[in-house]
Structure formats: C-alpha cells, structure tokens
Motif scaffolding. Structure first.
Motif, mmCIF file in Angstrom:
data_model
loop_
_atom_site.group_PDB
_atom_site.id
_atom_site.type_symbol
_atom_site.label_atom_id
_atom_site.label_comp_id
_atom_site.label_asym_id
_atom_site.label_seq_id
_atom_site.Cartn_x
_atom_site.Cartn_y
_atom_site.Cartn_z
ATOM 1 N N ILE A 80 17.042 -30.186 -32.440
ATOM 2 C CA ILE A 80 17.092 -31.542 -32.985
ATOM 3 C C ILE A 80 17.170 -31.477 -34.511
ATOM 4 C CG2 ILE A 80 15.922 -33.789 -33.081
ATOM 5 C CD1 ILE A 80 16.891 -32.880 -30.243
ATOM 6 N N ALA A 81 16.305 -30.682 -35.134
ATOM 7 C CA ALA A 81 16.307 -30.540 -36.597
ATOM 8 C C ALA A 81 17.413 -29.601 -37.075
ATOM 9 C CB ALA A 81 14.949 -30.023 -37.078
ATOM 10 N N ARG A 82 18.038 -28.861 -36.127
ATOM 11 C CA ARG A 82 19.131 -27.934 -36.427
ATOM 12 C C ARG A 82 18.687 -26.832 -37.385
ATOM 13 N NH1 ARG A 82 24.186 -30.134 -34.915
ATOM 14 N NH2 ARG A 82 25.259 -28.863 -36.462
ATOM 15 N N ARG A 83 17.477 -26.276 -37.098
ATOM 16 C CA ARG A 83 16.960 -25.208 -37.944
ATOM 17 C C ARG A 83 15.968 -24.345 -37.170
ATOM 18 N NH1 ARG A 83 12.535 -25.306 -40.981
ATOM 19 N NH2 ARG A 83 13.691 -24.700 -42.815
ATOM 20 N N MET A 84 15.669 -23.182 -37.733
ATOM 21 C CA MET A 84 14.732 -22.248 -37.123
ATOM 22 C C MET A 84 13.309 -22.801 -37.195
ATOM 23 S SD MET A 84 13.828 -18.543 -38.732
ATOM 24 C CE MET A 84 13.114 -19.300 -40.184
ATOM 25 N N SER A 85 12.563 -22.642 -36.082
ATOM 26 C CA SER A 85 11.152 -23.024 -36.100
ATOM 27 C C SER A 85 10.235 -21.801 -36.011
ATOM 28 C CB SER A 85 10.840 -24.000 -34.969
ATOM 29 O OG SER A 85 11.124 -23.420 -33.709
ATOM 30 N N PHE A 86 10.798 -20.646 -35.594
ATOM 31 C CA PHE A 86 10.027 -19.404 -35.499
ATOM 32 C C PHE A 86 10.990 -18.232 -35.557
ATOM 33 C CE2 PHE A 86 8.999 -15.839 -32.737
ATOM 34 C CZ PHE A 86 7.824 -15.393 -33.308
ATOM 35 N N THR A 162 13.894 -25.671 -23.903
ATOM 36 C CA THR A 162 13.461 -27.005 -23.456
ATOM 37 C C THR A 162 14.587 -28.007 -23.696
ATOM 38 O OG1 THR A 162 12.450 -27.541 -25.601
ATOM 39 C CG2 THR A 162 11.006 -26.609 -23.904
ATOM 40 N N ARG A 163 14.615 -29.048 -22.849
ATOM 41 C CA ARG A 163 15.585 -30.133 -22.975
ATOM 42 C C ARG A 163 14.849 -31.473 -22.941
ATOM 43 N NH1 ARG A 163 20.983 -28.522 -21.908
ATOM 44 N NH2 ARG A 163 21.107 -26.383 -21.144
ATOM 45 N N ASP A 164 15.476 -32.496 -23.509
ATOM 46 C CA ASP A 164 14.872 -33.827 -23.447
ATOM 47 C C ASP A 164 15.191 -34.474 -22.098
ATOM 48 O OD1 ASP A 164 17.486 -34.824 -23.567
ATOM 49 O OD2 ASP A 164 17.323 -35.480 -25.660
ATOM 50 N N GLY A 165 14.809 -35.717 -21.917
ATOM 51 C CA GLY A 165 15.006 -36.422 -20.654
ATOM 52 C C GLY A 165 16.455 -36.560 -20.230
ATOM 53 N N GLY A 167 18.685 -34.247 -20.897
ATOM 54 C CA GLY A 167 19.229 -32.899 -20.737
ATOM 55 C C GLY A 167 19.748 -32.263 -22.008
ATOM 56 N N TYR A 168 19.577 -32.938 -23.151
ATOM 57 C CA TYR A 168 20.043 -32.369 -24.421
ATOM 58 C C TYR A 168 19.038 -31.301 -24.893
ATOM 59 C CZ TYR A 168 22.094 -32.082 -29.067
ATOM 60 O OH TYR A 168 22.702 -31.639 -30.212
ATOM 61 N N PRO A 169 19.545 -30.157 -25.371
ATOM 62 C CA PRO A 169 18.618 -29.094 -25.813
ATOM 63 C C PRO A 169 17.690 -29.558 -26.931
ATOM 64 C CG PRO A 169 20.854 -28.249 -25.657
ATOM 65 C CD PRO A 169 20.938 -29.743 -25.481
ATOM 66 N N GLN A 170 16.428 -29.180 -26.812
ATOM 67 C CA GLN A 170 15.459 -29.427 -27.876
ATOM 68 C C GLN A 170 15.115 -28.122 -28.587
ATOM 69 O OE1 GLN A 170 12.377 -31.541 -25.590
ATOM 70 N NE2 GLN A 170 12.839 -33.289 -26.895
ATOM 71 N N GLU A 171 14.917 -27.053 -27.803
ATOM 72 C CA GLU A 171 14.607 -25.747 -28.374
ATOM 73 C C GLU A 171 15.468 -24.691 -27.693
ATOM 74 O OE1 GLU A 171 9.976 -25.657 -29.476
ATOM 75 O OE2 GLU A 171 10.401 -25.982 -27.350
ATOM 76 N N VAL A 172 15.934 -23.742 -28.501
ATOM 77 C CA VAL A 172 16.757 -22.651 -27.994
ATOM 78 C C VAL A 172 16.130 -21.340 -28.447
ATOM 79 C CG1 VAL A 172 19.022 -21.527 -28.171
ATOM 80 C CG2 VAL A 172 18.870 -24.018 -27.981
ATOM 81 N N ILE A 173 16.018 -20.395 -27.520
ATOM 82 C CA ILE A 173 15.540 -19.054 -27.846
ATOM 83 C C ILE A 173 16.758 -18.200 -28.154
ATOM 84 C CG2 ILE A 173 14.388 -16.991 -26.996
ATOM 85 C CD1 ILE A 173 12.732 -18.774 -25.194
ATOM 86 N N CYS A 174 16.686 -17.498 -29.277
ATOM 87 C CA CYS A 174 17.811 -16.676 -29.708
ATOM 88 C C CYS A 174 17.345 -15.245 -29.949
ATOM 89 C CB CYS A 174 18.399 -17.253 -30.995
ATOM 90 S SG CYS A 174 19.732 -16.258 -31.685
ATOM 91 N N SER A 175 18.057 -14.311 -29.350
ATOM 92 C CA SER A 175 17.833 -12.895 -29.613
ATOM 93 C C SER A 175 19.031 -12.413 -30.413
ATOM 94 C CB SER A 175 17.727 -12.133 -28.293
ATOM 95 O OG SER A 175 17.721 -10.748 -28.526
ATOM 96 N N ALA A 176 18.778 -11.723 -31.513
ATOM 97 C CA ALA A 176 19.874 -11.245 -32.361
ATOM 98 C C ALA A 176 19.655 -9.782 -32.696
ATOM 99 C CB ALA A 176 19.946 -12.073 -33.640
ATOM 100 N N ILE A 177 20.743 -9.032 -32.653
ATOM 101 C CA ILE A 177 20.678 -7.623 -33.023
ATOM 102 C C ILE A 177 21.881 -7.312 -33.918
ATOM 103 C CG2 ILE A 177 21.872 -6.811 -30.942
ATOM 104 C CD1 ILE A 177 19.854 -4.409 -31.036
ATOM 105 N N ASP A 178 21.637 -6.552 -34.962
ATOM 106 C CA ASP A 178 22.688 -6.164 -35.900
ATOM 107 C C ASP A 178 23.497 -5.025 -35.281
ATOM 108 O OD1 ASP A 178 24.278 -5.365 -38.012
ATOM 109 O OD2 ASP A 178 22.649 -5.298 -39.466
ATOM 110 N N ILE A 179 24.769 -5.274 -35.013
ATOM 111 C CA ILE A 179 25.620 -4.247 -34.406
ATOM 112 C C ILE A 179 26.682 -3.743 -35.396
ATOM 113 C CG2 ILE A 179 25.228 -5.067 -32.053
ATOM 114 C CD1 ILE A 179 28.069 -6.315 -32.192
ATOM 115 N N THR A 180 26.487 -4.001 -36.671
ATOM 116 C CA THR A 180 27.454 -3.596 -37.695
ATOM 117 C C THR A 180 27.717 -2.095 -37.640
ATOM 118 O OG1 THR A 180 26.612 -5.391 -39.076
ATOM 119 C CG2 THR A 180 27.988 -3.717 -40.157
ATOM 120 N N HIS A 181 26.672 -1.297 -37.634
ATOM 121 C CA HIS A 181 26.827 0.155 -37.636
ATOM 122 C C HIS A 181 27.477 0.640 -36.336
ATOM 123 C CE1 HIS A 181 26.137 4.121 -39.235
ATOM 124 N NE2 HIS A 181 25.550 4.484 -38.103
#
Length: 191
Positions: A80-86, A162-165, A167-181
């Motif tokens: 909703i805020a379009r930003r990281m919370s953790f 989590t989604r609101d009533g 069905g719109y996403p409220q929170e998304v869990i993201c896993s990120a790994i640097d694969i540059t090398h």
C-alpha cells in the motif's frame, strides 16, 4: 500464608491449572492450625498464554537464526505504501547502503535504484504479483544500482503475504540474492 500451583481434574474431564492461596486464620494454644482460609483461582488461561509466549519466543529465535545464515536477503514490502517495511539487510550491505538510505531507496518499489531498461520488467512483475494466486512465488531478475553507481543483478523471488478484503496485496515477502558474480562466471565459461 501459602501459595501453590497445581492441576486439578475438571468435571468436563480436562485438567485445569489452579493457583491456591491461603493462610492459617486460627491456631490452638500449642500452635496447630484450627481454621484456615483461602481460595482457588483457575489460572489455565494465564498458563496457556505464558506457554504461547514462550513458543513465540522460540520461533522468533529460529527466524532470527535463519535470517542470519541465509545467503539471500529477506524483505517485507508494504504494498500500500509502496516501500520496504522490513529487511534482513544482506542486499542492503552488498549494495553499500546504510539503513536509512536503503529505506529511502525502497520508495515506489525501489524504482529509483533499478536500471532504466529494467523498469518495464519491474512494472510487469508488480502486475503479476497483484494477480498472483495465494502462495504463488514469482521470480524476476532486475539490475540494482549500488551506492557507487555500479549495477548488480538481483534475482528476486516474491510472494504475496497478506491481501485486503478485495484481494489486493497488502504485504509481499521478497527474497533477493545477488547473482552478478554468477552471471560473470557463466559468461566466462560460455566464452
């Protein structure tokens, strides 16, 4: 006075925790108790709450341990805020940002840190998350700018938490790994 905790068999067949408190109210001339008074309090809900609290503390330690040893960075995005919370911070440190810098960078889904050519892929990924099925994990490769201005390729794996009533996403869990090398080595091997 005395105070004792014990379990007693309830009429319904379950055991309940009892807190017994009391004291001698009257004694004989030789000191023997003649009259005692006290009360029994059912403390089963408090015991259950304490056990739940201890269980949660154990699980929190487990999650913290997983975050410390994980090679990927785990982040929670407030959709909703379009930003990281953790964030667990691995990618933040890899890219060379301090906590407050990375927090500011997360505004509008890290749009300002993602390579210009990857912006359409970012928007497509966000739309796919909005329309994803419960529990579905989506992957995406994006180039993120580090603090020195160089780009790192990150492999993201996201899922709506989590989604609101509606069905719109409220929170998304993201896993990120640097694969540059990894990509660099793959290119060298292909050559």
């Amino acid at each position: 006075p005395w105070e004792q905790e014990f379990r007693m068999l309830h009429i319904n067949g379950d055991y309940v925790w009892i807190l017994s408190r009391g004291k001698v109210l009257q004694r004989s001339s030789d000191g023997k108790a003649l009259l005692v008074g006290g009360l029994h309090i059912n403390i089963t809900p408090q015991k259950q709450l304490y056990e739940l609290h201890e269980d949660l503390k154990t699980k929190e330690k487990l999650v913290q341990g997983i975050l410390k040893v994980s090679l990927s960075s785990l982040t929670m995005i407030d959709f909703i805020a379009r930003r990281m919370s953790f964030t667990s911070g691995q990618i933040m440190r890899t890219l060379g940002y301090q906590d407050d810098e990375f927090g500011q960078l997360s505004n509008n889904f890290y749009e300002q840190a993602i390579h210009q050519e990857d912006q359409p892929r970012l928007k497509d990924h966000i739309n796919k998350l909005i329309n994803s099925k419960p529990g579905q994990a989506l992957e995406c490769l994006l180039r993120f700018r580090n603090k020195e201005g160089k780009y790192h390729t990150l492999m993201l794996r996201d899922s709506v938490f989590t989604r609101d009533g509606e069905g719109y996403p409220q929170e998304v869990i993201c896993s990120a790994i640097d694969i540059t090398h990894y990509l660099y080595l793959k290119t060298k091997m292909d050559e």
